[in-house]
Design a protein around this motif. Structure first.
Motif, short mmCIF file in Angstrom:
data_model
loop_
_atom_site.label_atom_id
_atom_site.label_comp_id
_atom_site.label_asym_id
_atom_site.label_seq_id
_atom_site.Cartn_x
_atom_site.Cartn_y
_atom_site.Cartn_z
N TYR A 179 0.82 -1.07 -0.03
CA TYR A 179 0.07 -0.02 -0.02
C TYR A 179 0.86 1.48 -0.12
O TYR A 179 0.44 2.21 -0.72
CB TYR A 179 -1.10 0.05 1.18
N LEU A 182 2.32 1.48 -3.58
CA LEU A 182 1.40 2.17 -4.43
C LEU A 182 1.17 3.58 -4.02
O LEU A 182 0.95 4.38 -4.97
CB LEU A 182 0.03 1.21 -4.15
N ALA A 183 1.14 4.19 -3.01
CA ALA A 183 0.76 5.56 -2.79
C ALA A 183 2.11 6.13 -3.27
O ALA A 183 1.86 7.24 -3.70
CB ALA A 183 0.83 5.78 -1.11
N ALA A 185 4.23 5.43 -5.82
CA ALA A 185 3.97 5.33 -7.11
C ALA A 185 2.79 6.13 -7.59
O ALA A 185 3.14 6.96 -8.65
CB ALA A 185 3.64 3.66 -7.35
N TYR A 186 1.51 6.02 -6.97
CA TYR A 186 0.73 7.06 -7.31
C TYR A 186 1.12 8.52 -7.27
O TYR A 186 0.85 9.34 -8.38
CB TYR A 186 -0.52 6.89 -6.53
N GLU A 187 1.72 8.94 -6.39
CA GLU A 187 2.16 10.55 -6.28
C GLU A 187 3.19 10.60 -7.45
O GLU A 187 3.31 11.63 -8.19
CB GLU A 187 3.02 10.58 -4.68
N LYS A 188 4.31 9.66 -7.80
CA LYS A 188 5.11 9.74 -8.68
C LYS A 188 4.28 9.95 -10.31
O LYS A 188 4.77 10.79 -10.77
CB LYS A 188 6.02 8.62 -8.71
N VAL A 189 3.41 9.25 -10.29
CA VAL A 189 2.62 8.89 -11.76
C VAL A 189 1.86 10.32 -11.82
O VAL A 189 1.92 10.97 -12.82
CB VAL A 189 1.64 7.78 -11.65
N GLU A 190 1.23 10.96 -10.56
CA GLU A 190 0.61 12.25 -10.62
C GLU A 190 1.60 13.24 -10.89
O GLU A 190 1.44 14.13 -11.80
CB GLU A 190 -0.10 12.45 -9.36
N THR A 193 2.52 12.84 -14.60
CA THR A 193 1.46 13.18 -15.53
C THR A 193 1.45 14.93 -15.73
O THR A 193 1.42 15.40 -16.79
CB THR A 193 0.20 12.79 -15.15
#
Length: 404
Positions: A179, A182-183, A185-190, A193
């Motif tokens: 988790y 993933l958190a 990774a989500y921040e990095k993807v955001e 992006t």
């Protein structure tokens, strides 16, 4: 086989996550079962006080064993063995219940604190020996024969429970780590992006408004030059082209705005015709003589066609604004499932090593970004007063007709 043997006696769980509260609750339940068992009337107050004191001492050792004994756990289990034997001395009537509950508990604990199976086996033999000697001395061999299977069954049951529990703990820890990953990774993807979207907007603005206005300015400069020469007819022709170019720039800008608003469109463009139109517009605003060769038969993704048009438009603008070239050559040829683009001029050239330091000149940077977006390769060769050549190779897949 060796790994299986080790996994049976030493679970892959750190001692820090071994829960102490459930074990303490179990010890308290053993204490209450001993005090309030059916024949508890045979226990006098002295025996009850003695059991209470020993039980409190044992729970204190159990709760603080990590800080007190650290890596000397054999001393910890040795003391517990002595204390467990003391129950039989203090309370001959109720010691059996305590031994049947505590001995499996300490054996399971040894499986957690020790990293090798041999230490666990030695600890288990130690506690089983205490149980056997105590039962034999106080109740006889027959009682030992009847009690030993029960002790073994209780130990196995606790081991099965511990395996299930440890697996759940391990899965929970792994899920928490996943988790967290993933958190992050989500921040990095955001973040990526947002960066990619800003770069895309910058490219689109440069390739529409910036290039369009630059083209209009060049046409107005041409109008001004012809008016100074009293060539009103030629100036009027250029004004008409400038008006058409301004309208096209406005139309392209609206398309960019629609794209930013996520308005879907399936409108396709005629790639070859639009490419030839770009070259015609360039000839109308520049004194550079241009020869062109366009040979593209396969259909491509709309996004690929759009990127190629913007790349060539930027290259032509650079020639018109910076190169002072007399001649230029443009080739866009399909060859072996790829588009080969060659743009050559005989202008003043520039130092390729200084591209990144040229503040305000984002054309080549935008070209490079667009080439990378469509998995292409770009090579720029230029020398001062010897012209510039740009070679671009873009792979294509025949039959693709979507706007990816």
């Amino acid at each position: 086989m060796r790994n299986m043997f080790k996994s049976i006696f030493t679970p892959d769980v750190a001692s820090e996550i071994f829960p102490k509260s459930p074990a303490v609750v179990g010890i308290i339940l053993l204490y209450l079962a001993t005090i309030f068992m059916p024949d508890s009337g045979k226990l006098n107050s002295r025996e009850i006080i003695g059991i209470t004191i020993v039980m409190m001492l044992q729970m204190a050792l159990y709760w603080f064993y990590n800080s007190i004994f650290k890596n000397k756990y054999w001393i910890y289990f040795l003391i517990h063995g002595v204390i467990t034997f003391d129950y039989a001395i203090i309370c001959p009537q109720g010691y059996k219940t305590i031994l049947l509950g505590l001995i499996p508990l300490f054996i399971i604990q040894s499986m957690v604190v020790y990293s090798n199976a041999i230490s666990v086996i030695i600890t288990a033999c130690y506690f089983y020996s205490i149980f056997s000697v105590t039962i034999t001395i106080l109740s006889g061999v027959n009682e030992l024969v009847h009690s030993m299977p029960l002790l073994i069954v209780i130990t196995l049951a606790m081991r099965i429970f511990s395996i299930i529990f440890f697996n759940q703990v391990k899965l929970r820890i792994e899920s928490q780590k996943i988790y967290q990953e993933l958190a992050l990774a989500y921040e990095k993807v955001e973040e990526l992006t947002l960066i990619n979207e800003r770069q895309r907007v910058a490219r689109d603005l440069h390739d529409t408004l910036s290039q369009g206005i630059a083209g209009t300015i060049m046409q107005l400069d041409a109008v001004n030059a012809n008016l100074n020469k009293n060539n009103a007819k030629r100036a009027q022709e250029i004004v008409q082209r400038a008006m058409e170019h301004a309208r096209k720039t406005l139309s392209d800008s609206r398309l960019v705005i629609d794209d930013l608003r996520a308005t879907a469109t399936n409108k396709r463009i005629n790639f070859s015709e639009n490419l030839k139109n770009e070259i015609v517009i360039f000839r109308g605003v520049s004194d550079t003589s241009v020869t062109s060769k366009v040979e593209v038969a396969s259909s491509m993704a709309a996004s690929t066609e759009k990127h190629i048009l913007y790349i060539i438009r930027e290259a032509l603008n650079n020639i018109a604004k910076h190169s002072k070239a007399e001649n230029a050559e443009i080739e866009v040829i399909e060859n072996n499932n790829s588009i080969n683009i060659n743009i050559i001029d005989d202008g003043v050239g520039f130092d390729v090593r200084l591209i990144d330091r040229m503040f305000g000149h984002y054309g080549i940077l935008g070209m490079t970004e667009r080439v990378k977006l469509i998995n292409g390769k770009i090579k720029i060769n230029s020398k001062k007063r010897k012209g510039t050549s740009i070679n671009i190779i873009i792979p294509i897949e025949k039959g693709i007709d979507d706007d990816d």
